[in-house]
Design an enzyme around this catalytic site. Structure first.
Site, PDB file in Angstrom:
ATOM      1  CG  HIS A  37      11.205  73.454 -47.374  1.00 22.37           C
ATOM      2  ND1 HIS A  37      12.557  73.407 -47.636  1.00 22.37           N
ATOM      3  CD2 HIS A  37      11.083  73.607 -46.031  1.00 22.37           C
ATOM      4  CE1 HIS A  37      13.230  73.509 -46.509  1.00 22.37           C
ATOM      5  NE2 HIS A  37      12.364  73.639 -45.514  1.00 22.37           N
ATOM      6  CB  THR A  75      -3.839  81.991 -43.035  1.00 28.33           C
ATOM      7  OG1 THR A  75      -5.235  82.143 -42.728  1.00 28.33           O
ATOM      8  CG2 THR A  75      -3.234  80.952 -42.095  1.00 28.33           C
ATOM      9  CE  LYS A  76      -8.627  83.028 -46.141  1.00 28.47           C
ATOM     10  NZ  LYS A  76     -10.074  82.749 -46.339  1.00 28.47           N
ATOM     11  CG  ASN A  98       9.992  90.297 -25.744  1.00 27.04           C
ATOM     12  OD1 ASN A  98      11.047  89.754 -25.407  1.00 27.04           O
ATOM     13  ND2 ASN A  98       8.983  90.461 -24.904  1.00 27.04           N
TER      14      ASN A  98
END
Length: 217
Positions: free
Chosen positions: A143, A189-190, A113
């Site tokens: 990057h 992040t984990k 969505n």
């Protein structure tokens, strides 16, 4: 009740879109489009590089909005969209970007969505996964951090029956266990174990989710 004139107009539009899709498919041998996928996909922006593969399964649906779905598949990359998946564009575009050699797999009955998936290695989305508006899934840093620390690429996996709510960011190397829910504006992040209720920046587990296998959209 839909008028006869409206039904004729809709059938004419569908026939035209079906011809556009057939023409596009004939020029791109890496495209496999199920015969009963939505003809509205003719309005999507699809870019396939040489050696790219895009598979769109049966009954994949989207709205008829010009370029509201963006699918870019680079050289040697593969994107698979499972049967009965809805690429919903009412609240924003759906963007799928597979860099050279990367792989994005979306399981059956998905609900994407207005979200963004970007793979430089691999993103694997299970069956009946919902990803809400403004959410982003990345498997790479995008990057290099500096001259000494290059870009890192690690696969992302989201298990079956998960719900990733609005404005969530899922970063490289994360596995979200099946039947989990991640709250709005979280930063994952984990990895999260199955049946997790998680939110926050960074996201942490705050509770347990029960059976989501029969929860309707």
């Amino acid at each position: 009740m839909t008028s006869v004139a409206t039904r004729v107009r809709l059938k004419t539009i569908q026939a035209w879109d079906r011809r556009r899709l057939a023409s596009f498919s004939s020029r791109h041998p890496g495209l496999r489009l199920a015969p009963d996928a939505s003809t509205n996909l003719a309005s999507a922006h699809i870019a396939l590089a040489p050696g790219a593969h895009l598979e769109i399964g049966p009954r994949v649906y989207t709205e008829r909005r010009r370029h509201a779905v963006h699918i870019s598949v680079a050289e040697g990359a593969r994107v698979e969209i499972g049967a009965d998946t809805w690429l919903r564009t009412d609240l924003g575009p759906v963007i799928l970007f597979a860099f050279p050699g990367a792989h994005i797999r979306i399981g059956r009955e998905g609900f994407l969505n207005g979200c963004h998936l970007s793979a430089k290695g691999g993103i694997d989305i299970g069956d009946r996964v919902w990803i809400g508006p403004g959410s982003r899934v990345w498997d790479a840093d995008q990057h290099a951090l500096d001259a000494d620390r290059g870009e890192r690429i690690e696969p992302v996996t989201i298990g079956d029956h998960c719900w990733i709510a609005a404005d969530v960011s899922v970063l490289r190397g994360v596995t979200i266990g099946e039947q989990s829910v991640v709250g709005t504006r979280s930063l994952v992040t984990k990895s999260l174990p199955p049946h997790s209720l998680a939110f926050g920046q960074p996201a942490v587990v705050t509770g347990r989710i029960g059976d989501r296998t029969r929860v309707p959209i």
